[in-house]
Design an enzyme around this catalytic site. Structure first.
Site, PDB file in Angstrom:
ATOM      1  N   HIS A   1       1.049  -1.232  -0.148  1.00  0.00           N
ATOM      2  CA  HIS A   1      -0.100  -0.311  -0.350  1.00  0.00           C
ATOM      3  C   HIS A   1       0.564   1.116   0.232  1.00  0.00           C
ATOM      4  O   HIS A   1       0.462   1.867  -0.893  1.00  0.00           O
ATOM      5  CB  HIS A   1      -0.960   0.309   1.489  1.00  0.00           C
ATOM      6  CG  HIS A   1      -1.568   1.182   1.346  1.00  0.00           C
ATOM      7  ND1 HIS A   1      -3.437   1.232   0.957  1.00  0.00           N
ATOM      8  CD2 HIS A   1      -1.539   2.286   1.448  1.00  0.00           C
ATOM      9  CE1 HIS A   1      -3.258   2.217   1.218  1.00  0.00           C
ATOM     10  NE2 HIS A   1      -2.428   3.517   1.582  1.00  0.00           N
ATOM     11  N   GLU A   2       1.824   1.385   1.274  1.00  0.00           N
ATOM     12  CA  GLU A   2       2.314   2.568   1.047  1.00  0.00           C
ATOM     13  C   GLU A   2       3.604   2.637  -0.151  1.00  0.00           C
ATOM     14  O   GLU A   2       3.619   3.616  -0.223  1.00  0.00           O
ATOM     15  CB  GLU A   2       3.272   2.562   2.089  1.00  0.00           C
ATOM     16  CG  GLU A   2       2.747   2.490   4.068  1.00  0.00           C
ATOM     17  CD  GLU A   2       1.678   3.559   3.884  1.00  0.00           C
ATOM     18  OE1 GLU A   2       1.608   4.854   3.008  1.00  0.00           O
ATOM     19  OE2 GLU A   2       0.625   3.377   4.558  1.00  0.00           O
TER      20      GLU A   2
ATOM     21  N   HIS B   1       1.448   4.651  -2.437  1.00  0.00           N
ATOM     22  CA  HIS B   1       2.003   5.909  -2.521  1.00  0.00           C
ATOM     23  C   HIS B   1       3.078   6.756  -3.464  1.00  0.00           C
ATOM     24  O   HIS B   1       3.415   7.363  -3.649  1.00  0.00           O
ATOM     25  CB  HIS B   1       1.594   6.903  -1.149  1.00  0.00           C
ATOM     26  CG  HIS B   1       0.401   6.381  -0.485  1.00  0.00           C
ATOM     27  ND1 HIS B   1      -0.927   6.715  -1.362  1.00  0.00           N
ATOM     28  CD2 HIS B   1      -0.540   5.588   0.444  1.00  0.00           C
ATOM     29  CE1 HIS B   1      -2.135   6.494  -0.685  1.00  0.00           C
ATOM     30  NE2 HIS B   1      -1.425   6.045   0.380  1.00  0.00           N
TER      31      HIS B   1
ATOM     32  N   HIS C   1       3.468   6.720  -6.955  1.00  0.00           N
ATOM     33  CA  HIS C   1       2.692   8.030  -7.475  1.00  0.00           C
ATOM     34  C   HIS C   1       3.545   9.062  -7.653  1.00  0.00           C
ATOM     35  O   HIS C   1       3.618   9.646  -8.412  1.00  0.00           O
ATOM     36  CB  HIS C   1       1.500   7.984  -6.681  1.00  0.00           C
ATOM     37  CG  HIS C   1       0.163   8.863  -6.730  1.00  0.00           C
ATOM     38  ND1 HIS C   1      -0.991   9.511  -6.494  1.00  0.00           N
ATOM     39  CD2 HIS C   1      -0.156   9.196  -8.514  1.00  0.00           C
ATOM     40  CE1 HIS C   1      -1.904   9.464  -7.556  1.00  0.00           C
ATOM     41  NE2 HIS C   1      -1.523   9.921  -8.217  1.00  0.00           N
TER      42      HIS C   1
HETATM   43 ZN   LIG Z   1      -2.945   5.567   1.730  1.00  0.00          ZN
END
Ligand SMILES: [Zn+2]
Length: 677
Positions: free
Chosen positions: A466-467, A470, A473
């Protein structure tokens, strides 16, 4: 102390080997002083504003301030010390003041508007245009266009709201902290896990009392609700929890009037700005266009999920009867669910953890990224803040740098809990150079013990993906202007797309098995265990989905159609929504709104739907990989090009449609959650 202050050295990577607490205040003071001088110059200069003479210098200023502040904030979070904390806290209000003045400077607003209406505007790049448009929008939402008398009222409303929402949170904290229940007889704690009992005993001892102390703090309250055999104890704690900050407690801690006051003021502020209601105002900066669109989205999900929720509820009620509970109440739901879950999926996190040693997991994560994006991840060297932290770089297929990241995985003293990604350096063009983006990836997993490598639970592996999403991105952006580069300027309800997207790979057998290697035997994760993990993931997915919809619907209708000056209360509204979507009916005394701090004290007002909204986006984006092969490099390039690389330079919906070839669809999310026939 500015000439040899390592925080003010903007060449290359942060100087973590040199930065000390004593550098913080001089660096921030220096930057803010220069910032104020610059703002004054730009605001009063007698020339047509252009990108180069007006917008760009402001961007440069903000980039420097935030680059320094991100280093300070990062160190304060991961190697906290009294000196650092003091320096951090001393600078924080100065920064808040600075940005608050900046956002209300009407002279700057006039210049941005002039730039937007100038002939020069059409010659700007897409990213530059978007930055100017965002500025104009944000000034407008901040009240810059209002006539003088309204402006004064608008400011007063903002100040009142800030006080009322703070009070809401304080009341909730005070009621939570005030409550304590002492259990004398250990027999009443049958079923409660040993560590929770021990904590309760220590808490009682700390109060110089005998027995066991239970509170409404989650780690104390939840184990009893989930595992406690004694029904009366569950009911007692549930009742206290569900009536926090309500008329059932101390009048000075009752949030009921605050809710009504907050809603009235939000409505007034929205009306001043020309919106029909607060929901419209909230959506002005989000991906969703109108409250109607959000409600239709939630309605659609509710219709699809409700039959599954009813099925979950039926199974639960039947199982409760087997346990001798024939009139299942709200305080039984977690308890019965836990028993049913144990019965259906007998495996433990501990068992799974043995298959996920750190090195194997990292290798697996990097392999996914390398395969779908055609990049190369390798360990590198840089000054760090702690021996646990490592530094990596991502290069493209020609060996050219794309991004770099710090990885700090283990929990330790003086490190804030949780997991997060933060921006160390943001990609932008500086002269003829491209500044390579750098990310902080921080987790709080267990450090290696007893000579064995660190082992991660499956949840922790998901957190890491998940991290990293980010991080991608932020690092794979191609935007050249600071204000909309990477995650900057991305709508709130779309920003979780890449992060949740990455989580999907942790549920993909062909990906996951290569990430596993039993710490003792070296074996891969058995398929049978994986199947159980998948089934457990979707346990009660129907019930959980309608619960999220209930909260989201309540929030959106409360800030949209609800009249805070009318006769009906927010409690009436949530009851009405429950009639439509809920399968678990809380008892009449339940005062859920009084504790809903996400929307009354946090940033989620008319935005709670974002959780589900972003899940739909990420699941639907991932479904394109399912169609083309989950490790399809071609689809990966497209994802990079249309979504990751674009950052906030265009609306998220445009990016999504460009990638997927159509508008978002809820089917993939329903399928991933097992909510399809
Ligand atoms: Zn998040």
């Amino acid at each position: 102390m500015t000439s040899n202050n390592p925080l003010l050295d903007f060449s290359g990577l942060p100087k973590f080997d040199q930065v000390k607490a004593e550098h913080v205040t001089p660096a921030i003071t220096h930057l803010l002083e220069n910032g104020r001088v610059l703002i004054e110059k730009l605001a009063t200069e007698n020339q047509e504003p252009t990108w180069d003479n007006f917008a760009k210098p402001l961007e440069d200023m903000e980039e420097h301030i935030s680059r320094v502040w991100s280093q300070v904030g990062h160190m304060n979070a991961v190697v906290n010390s009294p000196e650092l904390r003091e320096a951090y806290n001393a600078s924080l209000p100065k920064l808040t003041d600075f940005y608050s003045d900046l956002s209300q400077d009407e002279r700057l607003y006039a210049k941005f508007r002039a730039l937007k209406n100038s002939t020069e505007f059409s010659k700007l790049t897409t990213a530059q245009k978007k930055i100017v448009e965002n500025e104009v929008r944000d000034f407008r939402l901040g009240g810059a266009e209002l006539p003088e008398s309204d402006k004064i009222r608008f400011k007063a409303i903002q100040e009142s709201l800030s006080k009322l929402t703070t009070k809401f949170e304080e009341n909730l904290m005070d009621t939570t902290n005030h409550f304590a229940h002492f259990v004398e007889d250990a027999a009443d704690l049958k079923g409660v896990p040993e560590d929770a009992i021990q904590a309760a005993q220590e808490a009682a001892q700390a109060d110089k009392k005998t027995g066991y102390k239970f509170t409404l703090h989650f780690p104390s309250y939840m184990p009893v609700l989930q595992y406690g055999e004694k029904r009366e104890l569950r009911e007692l704690l549930y009742r206290a929890y569900a009536t926090r900050a309500s008329e059932f407690g101390r009048p000075e801690w009752d949030n009921t009037n605050l809710i009504s006051e907050i809603l009235k003021l939000r409505l007034e502020a929205a009306t001043l700005l020309g919106f029909r209601n607060y929901a419209e105002m909230s959506l002005a900066t989000k991906m969703a266009d109108t409250p109607k669109e959000v409600i239709a989205f939630l309605d659609n999900l509710a219709q699809r999920a409700k039959p599954f929720a009813q099925q979950d509820m039926k199974e639960l009620t039947e199982y409760a009867a087997k346990l001798g509970i024939h009139d299942m109440q709200a305080w039984d739901v977690a308890f019965v669910s836990e028993k049913l879950r144990e019965d259906k999926y007998a495996f433990s996190d501990q068992e799974v953890k043995q298959y996920f040693p750190e090195a194997q997991v990292l290798k697996g994560l990097f392999k996914v990224v390398e395969t779908i994006f055609g990049v190369h991840v390798k360990k590198s060297d840089a000054p760090v803040w702690h021996p646990d932290a490592a530094f990596y770089e991502i290069n493209d297929q020609h060996g050219k740098p794309v991004g770099q990241f710090y990885l700090d995985l283990y929990a330790r003293n003086n490190k804030r809990g949780g997991a997060w990604m933060d921006e160390a350096i943001t990609r932008r063009k500086k002269g003829n150079q491209i500044e390579t983006p750098v990310a902080f990836l921080t987790c709080n997993f267990s450090a290696p013990v007893g000579g064995k490598p660190a082992l991660f639970t499956h949840d922790e592996v998901i957190t890491m993906f998940h991290e990293f999403g980010h991080g991608l991105h932020h690092m794979l952006t191609k935007v050249e202007e600071y204000g909309v580069s990477g995650i900057k300027g991305v709508e709130w309800d779309a920003v979780e797309l890449p992060s949740q997207f990455m989580e999907n790979f942790c549920w993909e057998w062909d990906v996951l098995r290569h990430m596993t290697k039993h710490v003792d035997t070296g074996e891969q994760l058995p398929r049978e265990l994986f199947e159980k993990m998948v089934a457990a993931k979707n346990f009660q997915a129907g019930m959980q989905t309608v619960r999220q919809i209930e909260f989201s619907m309540f929030d959106m209708r409360l800030h949209g159609e609800f009249d805070p000056h009318g006769k009906a209360s927010s409690l009436d509204l949530i009851e009405q929504i429950r009639d439509e979507v809920a399968v678990v009916r809380p008892p009449k005394f339940n005062r859920f709104p009084n504790g809903f701090s996400h929307i009354f004290a946090g940033g989620y007002a008319a935005g709670y739907y974002s959780y589900k909204w972003a899940e739909v986006l990420s699941a639907d984006a991932y479904s394109m990989f399912e169609e083309n092969g989950v490790l399809s490099a071609e689809t990966g390039q497209r994802f990079w090009h249309e979504i990751l690389s674009q950052g906030g330079s265009r609306p998220a919906l445009e990016s999504f449609v460009a990638f997927r070839g159509r508008a978002p669809d809820i089917e993939a999310l329903l399928r991933h959650n097992g909510l399809t026939a």
